[in-house]
Design an enzyme around this catalytic site. Structure first.
Site, PDB file in Angstrom:
ATOM      1  N   VAL A   1     -76.485  41.197  64.942  1.00 29.08           N
ATOM      2  CA  VAL A   1     -75.252  41.254  65.743  1.00 29.08           C
ATOM      3  C   VAL A   1     -74.018  40.900  64.929  1.00 29.08           C
ATOM      4  O   VAL A   1     -73.015  41.598  64.959  1.00 29.08           O
ATOM      5  CB  VAL A   1     -75.367  40.331  66.981  1.00 29.08           C
ATOM      6  CG1 VAL A   1     -74.065  40.316  67.773  1.00 29.08           C
ATOM      7  CG2 VAL A   1     -76.543  40.760  67.867  1.00 29.08           C
TER       8      VAL A   1
ATOM      9  N   ARG B   1     -65.067  39.678  63.567  1.00 26.34           N
ATOM     10  CA  ARG B   1     -64.952  39.658  65.025  1.00 26.34           C
ATOM     11  C   ARG B   1     -63.700  40.372  65.538  1.00 26.34           C
ATOM     12  O   ARG B   1     -62.818  39.796  66.152  1.00 26.34           O
ATOM     13  CB  ARG B   1     -65.043  38.216  65.523  1.00 26.34           C
ATOM     14  CG  ARG B   1     -66.349  37.601  65.011  1.00 26.34           C
ATOM     15  CD  ARG B   1     -66.709  36.318  65.600  1.00 26.34           C
ATOM     16  NE  ARG B   1     -67.088  36.448  67.006  1.00 26.34           N
ATOM     17  CZ  ARG B   1     -67.346  35.374  67.744  1.00 26.34           C
ATOM     18  NH1 ARG B   1     -67.203  34.187  67.223  1.00 26.34           N
ATOM     19  NH2 ARG B   1     -67.683  35.516  69.004  1.00 26.34           N
TER      20      ARG B   1
ATOM     21  N   ASP C   1     -77.293  33.881  69.626  1.00 28.47           N
ATOM     22  CA  ASP C   1     -76.899  32.474  69.743  1.00 28.47           C
ATOM     23  C   ASP C   1     -78.079  31.526  69.619  1.00 28.47           C
ATOM     24  O   ASP C   1     -77.886  30.312  69.595  1.00 28.47           O
ATOM     25  CB  ASP C   1     -76.177  32.225  71.079  1.00 28.47           C
ATOM     26  CG  ASP C   1     -74.832  32.905  71.115  1.00 28.47           C
ATOM     27  OD1 ASP C   1     -74.248  33.006  72.203  1.00 28.47           O
ATOM     28  OD2 ASP C   1     -74.372  33.362  70.055  1.00 28.47           O
TER      29      ASP C   1
ATOM     30  N   CYS D   1     -63.839  34.333  62.290  1.00 29.97           N
ATOM     31  CA  CYS D   1     -64.333  32.957  62.290  1.00 29.97           C
ATOM     32  C   CYS D   1     -65.482  32.922  61.285  1.00 29.97           C
ATOM     33  O   CYS D   1     -65.760  33.898  60.604  1.00 29.97           O
ATOM     34  CB  CYS D   1     -64.789  32.550  63.693  1.00 29.97           C
ATOM     35  SG  CYS D   1     -66.329  33.312  64.156  1.00 29.97           S
TER      36      CYS D   1
ATOM     37  N   ARG E   1     -67.850  22.035  71.081  1.00 29.31           N
ATOM     38  CA  ARG E   1     -67.326  23.211  71.777  1.00 29.31           C
ATOM     39  C   ARG E   1     -68.383  23.805  72.713  1.00 29.31           C
ATOM     40  O   ARG E   1     -68.058  24.488  73.659  1.00 29.31           O
ATOM     41  CB  ARG E   1     -66.926  24.282  70.760  1.00 29.31           C
ATOM     42  CG  ARG E   1     -65.796  23.852  69.848  1.00 29.31           C
ATOM     43  CD  ARG E   1     -65.324  24.983  69.008  1.00 29.31           C
ATOM     44  NE  ARG E   1     -65.102  26.182  69.841  1.00 29.31           N
ATOM     45  CZ  ARG E   1     -64.799  27.370  69.338  1.00 29.31           C
ATOM     46  NH1 ARG E   1     -64.715  27.542  68.037  1.00 29.31           N
ATOM     47  NH2 ARG E   1     -64.607  28.397  70.122  1.00 29.31           N
TER      48      ARG E   1
ATOM     49  N   ARG F   1     -61.472  31.812  70.087  1.00 29.36           N
ATOM     50  CA  ARG F   1     -61.364  33.268  70.136  1.00 29.36           C
ATOM     51  C   ARG F   1     -61.458  33.803  71.565  1.00 29.36           C
ATOM     52  O   ARG F   1     -60.873  34.811  71.908  1.00 29.36           O
ATOM     53  CB  ARG F   1     -62.479  33.908  69.312  1.00 29.36           C
ATOM     54  CG  ARG F   1     -62.499  33.557  67.869  1.00 29.36           C
ATOM     55  CD  ARG F   1     -63.523  34.394  67.187  1.00 29.36           C
ATOM     56  NE  ARG F   1     -63.149  35.805  67.273  1.00 29.36           N
ATOM     57  CZ  ARG F   1     -63.543  36.641  68.229  1.00 29.36           C
ATOM     58  NH1 ARG F   1     -64.327  36.207  69.189  1.00 29.36           N
ATOM     59  NH2 ARG F   1     -63.167  37.893  68.247  1.00 29.36           N
TER      60      ARG F   1
ATOM     61  N   LYS G   1     -71.172  27.764  79.202  1.00 29.53           N
ATOM     62  CA  LYS G   1     -69.833  27.900  78.594  1.00 29.53           C
ATOM     63  C   LYS G   1     -69.378  29.350  78.645  1.00 29.53           C
ATOM     64  O   LYS G   1     -68.258  29.650  79.030  1.00 29.53           O
ATOM     65  CB  LYS G   1     -69.897  27.437  77.146  1.00 29.53           C
ATOM     66  CG  LYS G   1     -68.701  27.845  76.290  1.00 29.53           C
ATOM     67  CD  LYS G   1     -68.787  27.366  74.861  1.00 29.53           C
ATOM     68  CE  LYS G   1     -69.580  28.247  73.961  1.00 29.53           C
ATOM     69  NZ  LYS G   1     -68.851  29.382  73.386  1.00 29.53           N
ATOM     70  N   ASN G   2     -70.262  30.273  78.284  1.00 27.03           N
ATOM     71  CA  ASN G   2     -69.856  31.677  78.134  1.00 27.03           C
ATOM     72  C   ASN G   2     -69.757  32.427  79.449  1.00 27.03           C
ATOM     73  O   ASN G   2     -69.418  33.608  79.458  1.00 27.03           O
ATOM     74  CB  ASN G   2     -70.791  32.393  77.160  1.00 27.03           C
ATOM     75  CG  ASN G   2     -70.556  31.907  75.729  1.00 27.03           C
ATOM     76  OD1 ASN G   2     -69.588  31.178  75.475  1.00 27.03           O
ATOM     77  ND2 ASN G   2     -71.432  32.266  74.827  1.00 27.03           N
TER      78      ASN G   2
HETATM   79  C1  EPZ Z   1     -69.817  36.623  72.834  1.00 28.58           C
HETATM   80  O1  EPZ Z   1     -68.937  36.773  71.760  1.00 28.58           O
HETATM   81  C2  EPZ Z   1     -70.148  35.152  72.897  1.00 28.58           C
HETATM   82  N1  EPZ Z   1     -68.921  34.393  73.162  1.00 28.58           N
HETATM   83  C3  EPZ Z   1     -70.780  34.709  71.588  1.00 28.58           C
HETATM   84  O2  EPZ Z   1     -71.138  33.340  71.719  1.00 28.58           O
HETATM   85  C4  EPZ Z   1     -72.047  35.526  71.348  1.00 28.58           C
HETATM   86  O3  EPZ Z   1     -72.593  35.167  70.104  1.00 28.58           O
HETATM   87  C5  EPZ Z   1     -71.694  37.028  71.365  1.00 28.58           C
HETATM   88  O4  EPZ Z   1     -71.033  37.365  72.600  1.00 28.58           O
HETATM   89  C6  EPZ Z   1     -72.931  37.913  71.241  1.00 28.58           C
HETATM   90  O5  EPZ Z   1     -73.825  37.616  72.286  1.00 28.58           O
HETATM   91  C7  EPZ Z   1     -68.445  34.329  74.428  1.00 28.58           C
HETATM   92  O6  EPZ Z   1     -69.004  34.909  75.358  1.00 28.58           O
HETATM   93  C8  EPZ Z   1     -67.214  33.509  74.642  1.00 28.58           C
HETATM   94  P1  EPZ Z   1     -69.343  40.590  70.927  1.00 28.58           P
HETATM   95  P2  EPZ Z   1     -68.128  38.174  71.575  1.00 28.58           P
HETATM   96  O7  EPZ Z   1     -68.026  41.182  71.249  1.00 28.58           O
HETATM   97  O8  EPZ Z   1     -67.906  38.805  72.884  1.00 28.58           O
HETATM   98  C9  EPZ Z   1     -68.473  43.512  67.316  1.00 28.58           C
HETATM   99  C10 EPZ Z   1     -71.351  31.154  71.075  1.00 28.58           C
HETATM  100  O9  EPZ Z   1     -72.058  30.719  70.187  1.00 28.58           O
HETATM  101  N2  EPZ Z   1     -67.224  43.859  68.016  1.00 28.58           N
HETATM  102  O10 EPZ Z   1     -70.487  40.819  71.863  1.00 28.58           O
HETATM  103  O11 EPZ Z   1     -66.950  37.899  70.714  1.00 28.58           O
HETATM  104  C11 EPZ Z   1     -68.489  42.063  66.843  1.00 28.58           C
HETATM  105  O12 EPZ Z   1     -67.838  41.958  65.600  1.00 28.58           O
HETATM  106  C12 EPZ Z   1     -70.545  32.392  70.851  1.00 28.58           C
HETATM  107  O13 EPZ Z   1     -71.283  30.684  72.243  1.00 28.58           O
HETATM  108  C13 EPZ Z   1     -66.376  44.823  67.459  1.00 28.58           C
HETATM  109  O14 EPZ Z   1     -66.638  45.369  66.393  1.00 28.58           O
HETATM  110  O15 EPZ Z   1     -69.173  39.023  70.769  1.00 28.58           O
HETATM  111  C14 EPZ Z   1     -69.967  41.758  66.770  1.00 28.58           C
HETATM  112  O16 EPZ Z   1     -70.476  42.219  65.534  1.00 28.58           O
HETATM  113  C15 EPZ Z   1     -70.517  32.764  69.389  1.00 28.58           C
HETATM  114  N3  EPZ Z   1     -65.222  45.148  68.114  1.00 28.58           N
HETATM  115  C16 EPZ Z   1     -70.562  42.587  67.904  1.00 28.58           C
HETATM  116  O17 EPZ Z   1     -69.572  43.566  68.248  1.00 28.58           O
HETATM  117  C17 EPZ Z   1     -64.882  44.570  69.309  1.00 28.58           C
HETATM  118  O18 EPZ Z   1     -63.821  44.930  69.871  1.00 28.58           O
HETATM  119  C18 EPZ Z   1     -70.868  41.781  69.166  1.00 28.58           C
HETATM  120  O19 EPZ Z   1     -69.736  41.006  69.444  1.00 28.58           O
HETATM  121  C19 EPZ Z   1     -65.756  43.603  69.865  1.00 28.58           C
HETATM  122  C20 EPZ Z   1     -66.912  43.270  69.206  1.00 28.58           C
END
Ligand code: EPZ
Length: 423
Positions: free
Chosen positions: A328, A122, A306, A117, A398, A93, A22-23
């Protein structure tokens, strides 16, 4: 809302095919916006998030065709709209992933802020800061990101945090920028690498994907391609934990074991016998109860966040005490209170779930709150005494393709009941 009813106590045996990731599919579908030519994407999982993404592209004017084997053909030469509305983005998202491609190819984008969420606030500040560094004009008003750019220019971007979709958005934007972009402290997830491979097939000049520094040399134009999505490592890990918890033995086909090193190491520590070749994984538990393990989540190649909820569930029925530390996301333990309702002896101390395993959980009506939490409740139901009802399973739809069919293939007693039948 549909529910899943699971009769616990049946060890899983058999073999299943793993679906596409998916990702990886979500950013790659967004990447089709970078060209006017046709991009065909294969091995796309049949998931609600994919349908949502196709709906988003379609409303912009993308021409999409999909066949019975989930090969999706996308052509954007008639794109007429650069708008991602709140009512759609709030359901997924990852819609934020259209921002970089729209800006890079069409010079404008109006994308709703994704909002938070269940697992955390996020924010997307790192996405926006990076695009601003590349010359984009960005105003956030009324809950929308209003972005314009004549032509993005290459920049050196040092990410404050490792962000998966942040890295993906900026990498896509940089493919058509003027000059070189360097992304430091980049995410190294396999899905980032899969996106880079697809972009390179489309004519992008990218080096270093999979390391913490990615170099993108902008080009004037990208062309179409046919790309096959990599297998889903989180779906794979989820079924491995299900087999370990139920004391069974399963074979996963069409997966990619080398993407699961941290997960396989922890499952072996829990007492699972695991063997694999390049595309298959066999896990055997031989009716043994898993040993509790200690886990700390971190960006790839560390232990994936995840997979945290699934291991929290496994620790609840394991021998001994274990700790699961979530580094994370700030609120990714919504499943703990539901597991407690099933008799788990688990408590939270800050960002750590401390458990003392019990031999058996008790069935109970429980509620899914987010994608991976719902998976952990299904796993708990597989080993609980009696019949567990998991509500709000749209979360699970999802991220897990036909979960009840795959679990039934492995011998689980699980069925989906439309909630209308339950009232
Ligand atoms: C991706 O989310 C995945 N989703 C998530 O999978 C996964 O849990 C996550 O990466 C971590 O591996 C997709 O790829 C569609 P991040 P993402 O930006 O990109 C902070 C699932 O279960 N952050 O790597 O949204 C954030 O708050 C989903 O399939 C900022 O502060 O995660 C978090 O604490 C859930 N500012 C950390 O970084 C930003 O601009 C990592 O988030 C961006 C992120």
């Amino acid at each position: 809302m549909d529910k899943l009813i699971i009769q616990g106590g049946f060890p899983l045996h058999g073999e299943i095919n793993i679906s596409g990731a998916k990702n990886a599919a979500l950013p790659i579908l967004a990447a089709t916006l970078l060209t006017d030519e046709t991009v065909t994407v294969s091995n796309v999982p049949h998931l609600h998030d994919i349908t949502t993404t196709m709906g988003l592209l379609g409303r912009m004017g993308s021409e999409l065709t999909i066949d019975e084997r989930m090969n999706i053909e996308v052509n954007n030469h008639n794109l007429r709209d650069y708008f991602a509305p709140y009512e759609l983005v709030k359901t997924m998202r990852a819609s934020i992933l259209v921002l970089g491609p729209l800006l890079a190819h069409y010079g404008r984008a109006d994308v709703s802020l994704p909002g938070g969420c269940a697992i955390g606030s996020r924010p997307v500040n790192l996405h926006l800061d990076g695009l601003k560094s590349m010359g984009a004009e960005i105003h956030v008003e009324g809950g929308y990101i209003r972005a314009t750019a004549n032509r993005l220019r290459g920049a050196k971007l040092t990410m404050d945090l490792v962000t998966v979709t942040g890295t993906e958005n900026l990498m896509m934007a940089a493919t058509l920028a003027d000059g070189m972009t360097i992304i430091e402290n980049a995410a190294r997830e396999p899905e980032v690498v899969d996106l880079a491979r697809c972009l390179i097939q489309m004519g992008a000049k990218i080096e270093g994907a999979g390391t913490d520094t990615i170099f993108i040399h902008g080009v004037d134009k990208l062309h179409g391609t046919h790309y096959t999505i990599l297998p889903d490592r989180i779906e794979s890990g989820t079924y491995l934990v299900a087999a370990a918890m139920t004391g069974g033995s399963i074979k996963l086909k069409n997966t990619r074991p080398q993407l699961l090193d941290a997960v396989i190491a922890k499952l072996r520590e829990a007492g699972a016998e695991i063997s694999h070749d390049d595309t298959n994984i066999v896990l055997e538990m031989n009716n043994r109860r898993p040993e509790a393990v200690n886990v700390h989540t971190s960006p790839f190649p560390g232990f994936p966040t995840d997979m945290q909820a699934q291991f929290t569930a496994m620790n609840c029925i394991a021998k001994g005490s274990g700790t699961i530390t979530e580094n994370v996301f700030e609120n990714r333990f919504m499943h703990v209170q539901e597991l407690q309702r099933m008799g788990a002896r688990v408590r939270l101390e800050g960002n750590t779930a401390i458990s003392r395993g019990v031999k058996q959980l008790n069935s109970a009506p429980v509620m899914a709150t987010d994608l991976r939490a719902s998976a952990s409740l299904v796993l708990a139901g597989l080993v609980a005494k009696g019949s567990t009802v998991v509500d709000r399973i749209y979360h699970i739809d999802r991220g897990y393709e036909t979960i009840e069919e795959k679990l039934t293939l492995l011998g689980a007693k699980i069925k989906r009941v439309p909630s209308a039948l339950l009232n």
